[in-house]
Write an enzyme that holds these catalytic residues in place. Structure first.
Site, short mmCIF file in Angstrom:
data_model
loop_
_atom_site.label_atom_id
_atom_site.label_comp_id
_atom_site.label_asym_id
_atom_site.label_seq_id
_atom_site.Cartn_x
_atom_site.Cartn_y
_atom_site.Cartn_z
N HIS A 1 0.82 -1.23 0.00
CA HIS A 1 0.00 0.00 0.00
C HIS A 1 0.84 1.27 0.00
O HIS A 1 0.33 2.35 -0.26
CB HIS A 1 -0.94 0.00 1.21
CG HIS A 1 -2.04 -1.00 1.07
ND1 HIS A 1 -3.33 -0.65 0.73
CD2 HIS A 1 -2.04 -2.35 1.19
CE1 HIS A 1 -4.07 -1.74 0.66
NE2 HIS A 1 -3.32 -2.78 0.94
N ASP B 1 3.51 9.40 -1.06
CA ASP B 1 2.32 8.66 -0.64
C ASP B 1 2.12 7.50 -1.61
O ASP B 1 2.30 7.69 -2.82
CB ASP B 1 1.09 9.57 -0.69
CG ASP B 1 0.12 9.34 0.45
OD1 ASP B 1 0.05 8.18 0.92
OD2 ASP B 1 -0.56 10.29 0.88
C1 GDG Z 1 -2.19 4.01 3.28
C2 GDG Z 1 -1.15 4.61 2.33
C3 GDG Z 1 -2.81 4.47 0.49
C4 GDG Z 1 -8.27 10.47 7.51
N1 GDG Z 1 -8.52 11.26 8.57
C5 GDG Z 1 -9.70 10.86 9.07
C6 GDG Z 1 -10.15 9.79 8.29
N2 GDG Z 1 -9.27 9.58 7.35
C7 GDG Z 1 -9.43 8.56 6.29
C8 GDG Z 1 -9.57 9.17 4.92
C9 GDG Z 1 -9.09 8.04 4.03
C10 GDG Z 1 -8.05 7.35 4.91
O1 GDG Z 1 -8.29 7.73 6.26
C11 GDG Z 1 -6.64 7.79 4.57
O2 GDG Z 1 -6.22 7.12 3.44
P1 GDG Z 1 -4.95 7.60 2.62
O3 GDG Z 1 -4.89 6.81 1.39
O4 GDG Z 1 -5.10 9.06 2.33
O5 GDG Z 1 -3.67 7.45 3.56
P2 GDG Z 1 -3.05 6.34 4.60
O6 GDG Z 1 -3.85 6.24 5.85
O7 GDG Z 1 -1.63 6.76 4.80
O8 GDG Z 1 -3.13 4.94 3.83
C12 GDG Z 1 -1.83 5.39 1.23
C13 GDG Z 1 -3.73 3.75 1.47
O9 GDG Z 1 -3.00 3.09 2.48
C14 GDG Z 1 -4.61 2.72 0.77
O10 GDG Z 1 -3.84 1.83 0.01
O11 GDG Z 1 -3.58 5.27 -0.39
O12 GDG Z 1 -0.87 5.89 0.31
O13 GDG Z 1 -0.24 5.45 3.06
O14 GDG Z 1 -10.12 7.13 3.76
O15 GDG Z 1 -10.89 9.56 4.71
N3 GDG Z 1 -11.31 9.16 8.51
C15 GDG Z 1 -12.05 9.58 9.57
N4 GDG Z 1 -11.66 10.60 10.38
C16 GDG Z 1 -10.49 11.27 10.17
O16 GDG Z 1 -10.16 12.20 10.92
N5 GDG Z 1 -13.21 8.97 9.81
#
Ligand code: GDG
Length: 483
Positions: A157, A365
């Site tokens: 990921h 990322d």
């Molecule tokens: C890893 C990889 C890859 C965020 N703050 C809150 C919240 N979130 C949710 C977002 C989104 C998720 O968390 C974050 O996903 P991301 O993809 O942006 O980043 P990572 O957590 O680092 O995820 C990344 C991912 O895995 C999937 O393969 O894309 O590159 O690092 O869904 O909405 N959700 C809530 N409250 C928050 O304050 N409920």
């Protein structure tokens, strides 16, 4: 019928809406097919209390949840230590933050072997196993060593860095050799796939067989880019649901005289938050028409707080936000609303929809799902603008966003100004193209394309065991061990 067995560090009930990209995506995969989800229970037992991790199983609809407890020592070495103090920083190109301490690798291997042993007892011959993320790279090699002949896929990921960065990990050769125990290895982006291809050809003398197949260590592995997506329909339904709409209307009213900018992420050094705050300060300096108007809501949900680098980042963010608000704030306007808290998932879409501009500017990322969620939540008649880092995996698909180099503080400030000024027709045209992209490659496409590719892998020479020698320690570390 074959059963899908998903393995990831953390496990969640797939019937509940979970926070976090990985949990949501895996819940979708399992809800579609049924099967088993295996991983750590989230429980840490006192060292020596149980000997080794206890296995718990429970049924959640069509999905069996199977989880294992970890001892404090194993958790600290495997999760905090090797996964998050070595692999996370190095894979995000942050060699300066990596801590190659003695003992971490032993715990990492011990936990992967424990998971393999517990999982072996639950497997059926036809199960297809899908392993997720950097915590579990050696799992397939451990399973193969125990005689597992099932088809096994791995999805990373986070980014895979170039050869010269990856090679800084003392056990890099061992890690990449472990990937060859899988039938299919999936990455987020073409850039990651190129890094893998170059690494294995340069360091492991691998032969590229064509069709993304590589031969090394007497094994053939298929590797591919499978950019993860979101469930666009589900996210749009969440936007239109009561909580989403309530949030949207409240924000619209509250900021009716202001221009709202938004950032949402875990408080993690890969996300480029201090650089973003500096760009926002430059925006206020260089374009004073934004004073008393542009407001940045920055949600930074707590993450890995027991680790030093994260505590440093927290202090830096508090100091930056405090100084920008102190320098530019008015009695009736604060430029930054910084929240170090988690926001309920059902509220997020309304917040995204109310924002004129989203700032998604990670330094690195794997993909970044926030960028995709922002696009899905927009009103297509009056959409907001996505400012996206060129170093997010998502940038390969979302080139109709405004792409920025987050290290370039002035350049990013200029692009933010461009986003704030963008005419309606251009916003609509860009949004239409972005929405098309996230729909075409949504989370269902991701699951299906990975699992189809895994089902189609040529397994004839994949059933032999891969021999994983004990991971080498760097000399200093060995010396510490011996001492
Ligand atoms: C890893 C990889 C890859 C965020 N703050 C809150 C919240 N979130 C949710 C977002 C989104 C998720 O968390 C974050 O996903 P991301 O993809 O942006 O980043 P990572 O957590 O680092 O995820 C990344 C991912 O895995 C999937 O393969 O894309 O590159 O690092 O869904 O909405 N959700 C809530 N409250 C928050 O304050 N409920």
């Amino acid at each position: 019928m074959t059963r899908l067995v998903v393995v990831s560090n953390r496990v969640a009930d797939p019937r509940k809406t979970a926070a976090g990209g990985l949990a949501v995506a895996l819940a979708d995969a399992l809800n579609t097919t049924g099967g088993m989800w295996f991983g750590w229970s989230g429980t840490i037992v006192k060292d020596g209390a149980t000997g080794e991790g206890e296995l718990h199983t429970q049924q959640a609809g069509d999905v069996t949840l199977a989880t294992v407890d970890l001892s404090q020592e194993d958790h600290d070495g495997y999760y905090l230590g090797y996964s998050n103090d070595v692999l996370w920083p190095v894979f995000h190109y942050r060699l300066d933050l990596a801590r190659f301490d003695a003992g971490h690798i032993d715990a990492y291997r011990r936990v992967n072997r424990l998971f393999a042993r517990k999982l072996m007892g639950l497997l059926k011959p036809d199960d297809i196993i899908w392993v997720h993320d950097y915590h579990l790279i050696p799992l397939a090699a451990e399973l193969r060593a125990m005689g597992c002949n099932n088809r096994i896929g791995f999805f990373l990921h986070i980014p895979l860095p170039p050869q010269t960065v990856l090679a800084a990990i003392p056990q890099h050769e061992w890690l990449v050799r472990a990937l060859f125990a899988y039938d299919l290895v999936g990455f987020q982006s073409e850039a990651d796939l190129i890094h893998f291809s170059r690494y294995v050809q340069a360091e492991a003398n691998a032969t590229a067989l064509g069709n993304d197949r590589f031969r090394a260590y007497n094994r053939t592995v298929r590797a591919g880019a499978f950019p993860i997506g979101i469930d666009v329909d589900e996210f749009q339904a969440l936007t239109q649901a009561k909580d989403g709409m309530d949030m949207y209307h409240r924000m619209k009213e509250e900021y009716s005289r202001r221009k709202l900018l938004l950032g949402v992420e875990r408080l993690d050094y890969s996300k480029g938050l201090p650089q973003r705050m500096r760009s926002f300060r430059t925006l206020l300096q260089k374009y004073p028409e934004n004073l008393n108007s542009a407001t940045l809501i920055q949600i930074a949900s707590p993450s890995r707080e027991d680790m030093g680098a994260y505590a440093d980042l927290l202090r830096e963010m508090e100091s930056l936000c405090g100084s920008i608000n102190g320098d530019y704030g008015e009695l009736d306007w604060m430029p930054i609303r910084y929240m170090h808290r988690n926001v309920a998932r059902k509220r997020l879409p309304g917040l995204y929809r109310a924002a004129r501009v989203a700032l998604v500017t990670p330094l690195r990322d794997g993909m970044n799902l926030v960028a995709k969620e922002f696009i899905a939540a927009q009103d297509e008649n009056d959409p907001g603008v996505l400012v996206l880092s060129r170093f997010a995996g998502a940038a390969e698909q979302l080139e109709h966003a405004l792409l920025v180099n987050p290290y370039d503080i002035d350049g990013t400030a200029e692009v933010i100004q461009q986003a704030l000024q963008m005419p309606l027709e251009e916003r609509q045209a860009r949004h239409e193209k972005l929405l098309y992209r996230i729909r075409r490659h949504d989370v269902h496409w991701w699951r299906k394309s990975f699992l189809d590719a895994l089902a189609g892998t040529d397994s004839t020479d994949q059933r032999n065991q891969v021999s994983l020698r004990k991971p080498p320690l760097n000399e200093d570390v060995s010396a510490v061990n011996r001492g």
